[in-house]
Design an enzyme around this catalytic site. Sequence first.
Site, PDB file in Angstrom:
ATOM      1  CG  HIS A 140      -3.252   3.145   2.235  1.00 57.50           C
ATOM      2  ND1 HIS A 140      -3.708   2.754   0.995  1.00 57.50           N
ATOM      3  CD2 HIS A 140      -3.392   2.072   3.056  1.00 57.50           C
ATOM      4  CE1 HIS A 140      -4.089   1.493   1.062  1.00 57.50           C
ATOM      5  NE2 HIS A 140      -3.910   1.058   2.303  1.00 57.50           N
TER       6      HIS A 140
ATOM      7  CG  ASN B  23      -6.751  -1.191   1.307  1.00 59.96           C
ATOM      8  OD1 ASN B  23      -6.041  -0.729   0.418  1.00 59.96           O
ATOM      9  ND2 ASN B  23      -6.273  -1.681   2.436  1.00 59.96           N
TER      10      ASN B  23
ATOM     11  CB  CYS C  55      -0.934   0.004   1.204  1.00 57.71           C
ATOM     12  SG  CYS C  55      -1.980  -1.447   1.266  1.00 57.71           S
TER      13      CYS C  55
HETATM   14  N1  COA Z   1     -18.692  -9.282   8.773  1.00 50.07           N
HETATM   15  C1  COA Z   1     -19.131  -9.571  10.008  1.00 50.07           C
HETATM   16  N2  COA Z   1     -18.316  -9.862  11.034  1.00 50.07           N
HETATM   17  C2  COA Z   1     -17.001  -9.862  10.793  1.00 50.07           C
HETATM   18  C3  COA Z   1     -16.463  -9.579   9.519  1.00 50.07           C
HETATM   19  C4  COA Z   1     -17.380  -9.297   8.495  1.00 50.07           C
HETATM   20  N3  COA Z   1     -16.972  -9.000   7.242  1.00 50.07           N
HETATM   21  N4  COA Z   1     -15.137  -9.660   9.587  1.00 50.07           N
HETATM   22  C5  COA Z   1     -14.813  -9.961  10.849  1.00 50.07           C
HETATM   23  N5  COA Z   1     -15.945 -10.100  11.582  1.00 50.07           N
HETATM   24  C6  COA Z   1     -16.070 -10.452  12.983  1.00 50.07           C
HETATM   25  C7  COA Z   1     -14.876 -11.198  13.490  1.00 50.07           C
HETATM   26  O1  COA Z   1     -15.014 -12.578  13.193  1.00 50.07           O
HETATM   27  C8  COA Z   1     -14.952 -10.926  14.975  1.00 50.07           C
HETATM   28  O2  COA Z   1     -15.910 -11.784  15.532  1.00 50.07           O
HETATM   29  P1  COA Z   1     -15.675 -12.444  16.984  1.00 50.07           P
HETATM   30  O3  COA Z   1     -15.578 -11.297  17.916  1.00 50.07           O
HETATM   31  O4  COA Z   1     -16.905 -13.275  17.147  1.00 50.07           O
HETATM   32  O5  COA Z   1     -14.405 -13.200  16.859  1.00 50.07           O
HETATM   33  C9  COA Z   1     -15.507  -9.517  15.044  1.00 50.07           C
HETATM   34  O6  COA Z   1     -16.107  -9.248  13.756  1.00 50.07           O
HETATM   35  C10 COA Z   1     -14.487  -8.442  15.325  1.00 50.07           C
HETATM   36  O7  COA Z   1     -13.349  -8.702  14.536  1.00 50.07           O
HETATM   37  P2  COA Z   1     -12.104  -7.743  14.573  1.00 50.07           P
HETATM   38  O8  COA Z   1     -11.063  -8.254  13.651  1.00 50.07           O
HETATM   39  O9  COA Z   1     -11.727  -7.458  15.977  1.00 50.07           O
HETATM   40  O10 COA Z   1     -12.766  -6.418  13.962  1.00 50.07           O
HETATM   41  P3  COA Z   1     -12.137  -5.002  13.827  1.00 50.07           P
HETATM   42  O11 COA Z   1     -12.976  -4.024  14.540  1.00 50.07           O
HETATM   43  O12 COA Z   1     -10.659  -4.974  14.091  1.00 50.07           O
HETATM   44  O13 COA Z   1     -12.338  -4.715  12.256  1.00 50.07           O
HETATM   45  C11 COA Z   1     -10.994  -4.683  10.283  1.00 50.07           C
HETATM   46  C12 COA Z   1     -11.695  -5.537  11.324  1.00 50.07           C
HETATM   47  C13 COA Z   1     -10.229  -5.596   9.331  1.00 50.07           C
HETATM   48  C14 COA Z   1     -12.027  -3.894   9.546  1.00 50.07           C
HETATM   49  C15 COA Z   1     -10.003  -3.726  10.973  1.00 50.07           C
HETATM   50  O14 COA Z   1      -9.251  -4.440  11.916  1.00 50.07           O
HETATM   51  C16 COA Z   1      -9.059  -3.042  10.050  1.00 50.07           C
HETATM   52  O15 COA Z   1      -9.458  -2.220   9.251  1.00 50.07           O
HETATM   53  N6  COA Z   1      -7.767  -3.298  10.191  1.00 50.07           N
HETATM   54  C17 COA Z   1      -6.710  -2.577   9.519  1.00 50.07           C
HETATM   55  C18 COA Z   1      -6.669  -2.836   8.080  1.00 50.07           C
HETATM   56  C19 COA Z   1      -5.492  -2.078   7.522  1.00 50.07           C
HETATM   57  O16 COA Z   1      -5.073  -1.060   7.997  1.00 50.07           O
HETATM   58  N7  COA Z   1      -4.918  -2.566   6.516  1.00 50.07           N
HETATM   59  C20 COA Z   1      -3.780  -1.854   6.013  1.00 50.07           C
HETATM   60  C21 COA Z   1      -3.116  -2.679   5.117  1.00 50.07           C
HETATM   61  S1  COA Z   1      -3.374  -2.140   3.533  1.00 50.07           S
END
Ligand code: COA
Length: 324
Positions: free
Chosen positions: A251, A281, A112
């Site tokens: 980004h 993204n 990214c």
């Molecule tokens: N729909 C519904 N539930 C979902 C899901 C989806 N698409 N994806 C994950 N979940 C669930 C998980 O299974 C988890 O369930 P659990 O609590 O029963 O285990 C719950 O939602 C929370 O998951 P978590 O990973 O803690 O969520 P989060 O608030 O961290 O959000 C992201 C997930 C990926 C959106 C977030 O972490 C994120 O944006 N991360 C950074 C990404 C990034 O910066 N990338 C840069 C690289 S380019």
Amino acid sequence: MKSQILGTGSYVPPKILTNTDLEKIVDTSDTWIVDRTGIHERRIAEPGEACSDLGIRASESALANAGIAAQDLDMILVATCTGDYPLPSTACLIQHRLGATRAAACDIAAACCGFVYALSIANAYIKAGYRYVLVVGAEVMSAITDWSDRNTCVLFGDGAGATVVGRSEGEAGILSLHLHADGRLADLICVPGGGSSRPASQTILDERLPYVKMRGNETFKIAVKTMEEAVREALAANELTINDIDCFVPHQANIRILKAVAERLKLPLEKTAINLDRFGNTSAASIPLALDEAVKTGKVQPGNLVLLAAFGSGLTWASGVLRW
Ligand code: COA
């Protein structure tokens, strides 16, 4: 002598994949995706539509915007992690299709952060005497997305942005670029299969290894911290305060990351160029896509100070300050 972005362009494929469409593929909901990421929809390339197909359209648009002929390019850099092939580079494919026969061409792999890394290489070559460098960020993230993994498949989209970099004739130009990496966190976001470590095989496919894996929650926290640090470093290097910045082009990974960074920096969110709501993204394409839109919609005006900040797999992070 400074270098300057002389023109911008972008392209996204017309096919839209909405959150409601994703509800039919994995156990997710529009509400979860919008609340947790800010993404409403993303663009998806047609089967057979590759990185170079997106990149060429963005490149043609940037060249037209800059008023530069492809034959005048000295170099083409394509930031991507989803090139058409492991070899040759996507930059060579674009070089041929543009008819940029004089240009050297190669791809830059910094996920990214790739666009900002490529911009810094262009900047160095312009200062060393090259006249025009085409810098492209192009991704077909849908090709490395595991459509059965709800943790990742809701996040990414396809698109391309491009800029023509040349010599600055006046005040406008690239004021600073800072690049960083920390390979200790290489496994936070990775595509574990299909490379020389675990070459393509039926087993690799069965284990779904040629697709993006991400420890989202950990990545999130580091993204906020490193983006803030990158911005503070850029401001300090230019003896600027956040109030001097007219437009922030970060980004685009998650609206909650952008809001948290803006809040920590005390930067009004209205000054941030945002496209993740419509494109998700798009990895290395996200900054040049957002920059092109900000320029074409007048969010960036001549004389403005533009701040870039990126974060991604590697880990890599980077910043840039431009006088438009
Ligand atoms: N729909 C519904 N539930 C979902 C899901 C989806 N698409 N994806 C994950 N979940 C669930 C998980 O299974 C988890 O369930 P659990 O609590 O029963 O285990 C719950 O939602 C929370 O998951 P978590 O990973 O803690 O969520 P989060 O608030 O961290 O959000 C992201 C997930 C990926 C959106 C977030 O972490 C994120 O944006 N991360 C950074 C990404 C990034 O910066 N990338 C840069 C690289 S380019």
